[in-house]
Design an enzyme around this catalytic site. Structure first.
Site, PDB file in Angstrom:
ATOM      1  N   ARG A  75       0.824  -1.214   0.000  1.00 18.86           N
ATOM      2  CA  ARG A  75       0.000   0.000   0.000  1.00 18.86           C
ATOM      3  C   ARG A  75       0.863   1.273   0.000  1.00 18.86           C
ATOM      4  NH1 ARG A  75      -5.213   1.426   1.060  1.00 18.86           N
ATOM      5  NH2 ARG A  75      -5.828  -0.744   1.188  1.00 18.86           N
ATOM      6  N   ARG A 101     -10.564   3.767  -2.449  1.00 19.10           N
ATOM      7  CA  ARG A 101      -9.323   3.270  -1.850  1.00 19.10           C
ATOM      8  C   ARG A 101      -8.845   4.285  -0.800  1.00 19.10           C
ATOM      9  NH1 ARG A 101      -7.420  -1.817  -3.286  1.00 19.10           N
ATOM     10  NH2 ARG A 101      -7.882  -1.411  -5.466  1.00 19.10           N
ATOM     11  N   ILE A 102      -8.469   3.783   0.363  1.00 21.40           N
ATOM     12  CA  ILE A 102      -7.974   4.666   1.426  1.00 21.40           C
ATOM     13  C   ILE A 102      -6.567   5.129   1.056  1.00 21.40           C
ATOM     14  CG2 ILE A 102      -7.413   4.826   3.894  1.00 21.40           C
ATOM     15  CD1 ILE A 102     -10.366   4.242   3.330  1.00 21.40           C
ATOM     16  N   THR A 118     -16.553  13.051  -1.599  1.00 18.29           N
ATOM     17  CA  THR A 118     -18.015  13.050  -1.497  1.00 18.29           C
ATOM     18  C   THR A 118     -18.433  11.687  -0.958  1.00 18.29           C
ATOM     19  OG1 THR A 118     -18.664  12.095  -3.625  1.00 18.29           O
ATOM     20  CG2 THR A 118     -18.054  14.416  -3.628  1.00 18.29           C
ATOM     21  N   HIS A 119     -19.485  11.697  -0.164  1.00 16.05           N
ATOM     22  CA  HIS A 119     -19.920  10.441   0.458  1.00 16.05           C
ATOM     23  C   HIS A 119     -21.445  10.377   0.473  1.00 16.05           C
ATOM     24  CE1 HIS A 119     -19.634   6.865   2.862  1.00 16.05           C
ATOM     25  NE2 HIS A 119     -20.525   7.371   3.686  1.00 16.05           N
ATOM     26  N   ASP A 151      -9.447  13.827   5.567  1.00 16.55           N
ATOM     27  CA  ASP A 151      -8.200  13.673   6.321  1.00 16.55           C
ATOM     28  C   ASP A 151      -7.797  12.202   6.265  1.00 16.55           C
ATOM     29  OD1 ASP A 151      -9.770  12.390   8.187  1.00 16.55           O
ATOM     30  OD2 ASP A 151      -9.870  14.106   9.557  1.00 16.55           O
ATOM     31  N   ALA A 152      -6.991  11.764   7.216  1.00 17.18           N
ATOM     32  CA  ALA A 152      -6.439  10.412   7.116  1.00 17.18           C
ATOM     33  C   ALA A 152      -7.440   9.316   7.489  1.00 17.18           C
ATOM     34  CB  ALA A 152      -5.199  10.305   8.007  1.00 17.18           C
ATOM     35  N   GLY A 153      -8.626   9.682   7.976  1.00 18.41           N
ATOM     36  CA  GLY A 153      -9.598   8.667   8.382  1.00 18.41           C
ATOM     37  C   GLY A 153     -10.448   8.183   7.220  1.00 18.41           C
ATOM     38  N   ASP A 155     -13.653   8.562   5.432  1.00 18.15           N
ATOM     39  CA  ASP A 155     -14.751   9.522   5.258  1.00 18.15           C
ATOM     40  C   ASP A 155     -14.857  10.491   6.441  1.00 18.15           C
ATOM     41  OD1 ASP A 155     -15.576   8.470   2.728  1.00 18.15           O
ATOM     42  OD2 ASP A 155     -16.518   6.805   3.785  1.00 18.15           O
TER      43      ASP A 155
END
Ligand code: GAR
Length: 203
Positions: A75, A101-102, A118-119, A151-153, A155
């Site tokens: 990753r 993908r994170i 967007t979510h 950010d890193a989380g 959503d």
């Protein structure tokens, strides 16, 4: 005396997709129709081969790229390649439009405050890959969509725009998602217009 061509400075965006890119298509249409007159889609990228999002962008004459997750040892390597590729377009913003993908720390640091997601749910409720399915399964009567700085989380991050969508008694995941996407497209375009106008005013 030469005529000075006062070209407007456009906000450059890179859009990331993993699937059909119907929301992206709405952005492409808005740019082409002059509704987002100061937005330039520098490139559209995907994390896998064969997405319709990349295909429809290429058909619209937009530069495309794939940083295929499967081509990298891990990753971190993929994340590094994606970060470098996006940076090469010097975008003002990177938009995750159905990018499933994170991304890692390197990417988030490179696009700190300028990575927009967007979510299809009213965050912080129902984050993740199945926001619509999870809202239906929980039995909430109202869900919606959110445009936010990522950010890193998963959503997570400051919310820019959000709007509710009512769940109807006979809704399926597909019917509800389609109604949410209609609102989501409007919010995404409005957000891009806000950001571009702000950038233009600051120039
Ligand atoms: C959109 O509803 C977007 O919010 C969602 O994927 C869909 C992409 O549709 N993203 C997420 O769920 C991110 N957690 P599209 O490919 O037709 O634009």
């Amino acid at each position: 005396m030469p005529v000075v061509n006062r070209r407007m400075v456009a906000m450059r965006i890179v859009v990331l997709v993993s699937g059909t890119g119907s929301n992206l298509q709405a952005v492409i249409d808005a740019v082409q129709a002059g509704e987002l007159r100061n937005v330039d889609i520098a490139a559209v990228g995907a994390d896998k081969k064969g997405t319709y999002g990349v295909q429809r962008s290429a058909e619209a004459g937009i530069e495309t790229f794939v940083v295929n997750f499967k081509d990298y040892a891990d990753r971190a390597e993929w994340n590094h390649a994606l970060t470098q590729k996006c940076l090469s377009y010097a975008p003002d913003y990177v938009i995750s439009s159905g990018f499933m993908r994170i991304v890692g720390e390197e990417f988030i640091n490179a696009f700190d405050g300028t990575y927009i997601n967007t979510h299809p749910a009213l965050l912080p409720s129902f984050p993740g890959a199945h926001g619509v399915r999870d809202a239906l399964a929980y039995g909430v009567k109202v869900t919606g969509c959110t445009v936010h700085i990522a950010d890193a989380g998963v959503d997570t991050g400051p919310i820019l725009r959000q709007e509710a969508v009512e769940i109807l008694p006979d809704d399926t995941e597909e019917s509800l998602h389609e109604r949410i996407k209609v609102v989501e497209r409007r919010l995404l375009i409005a957000t891009l217009r806000d950001l571009a106008n702000k950038a233009e005013a600051a120039h």
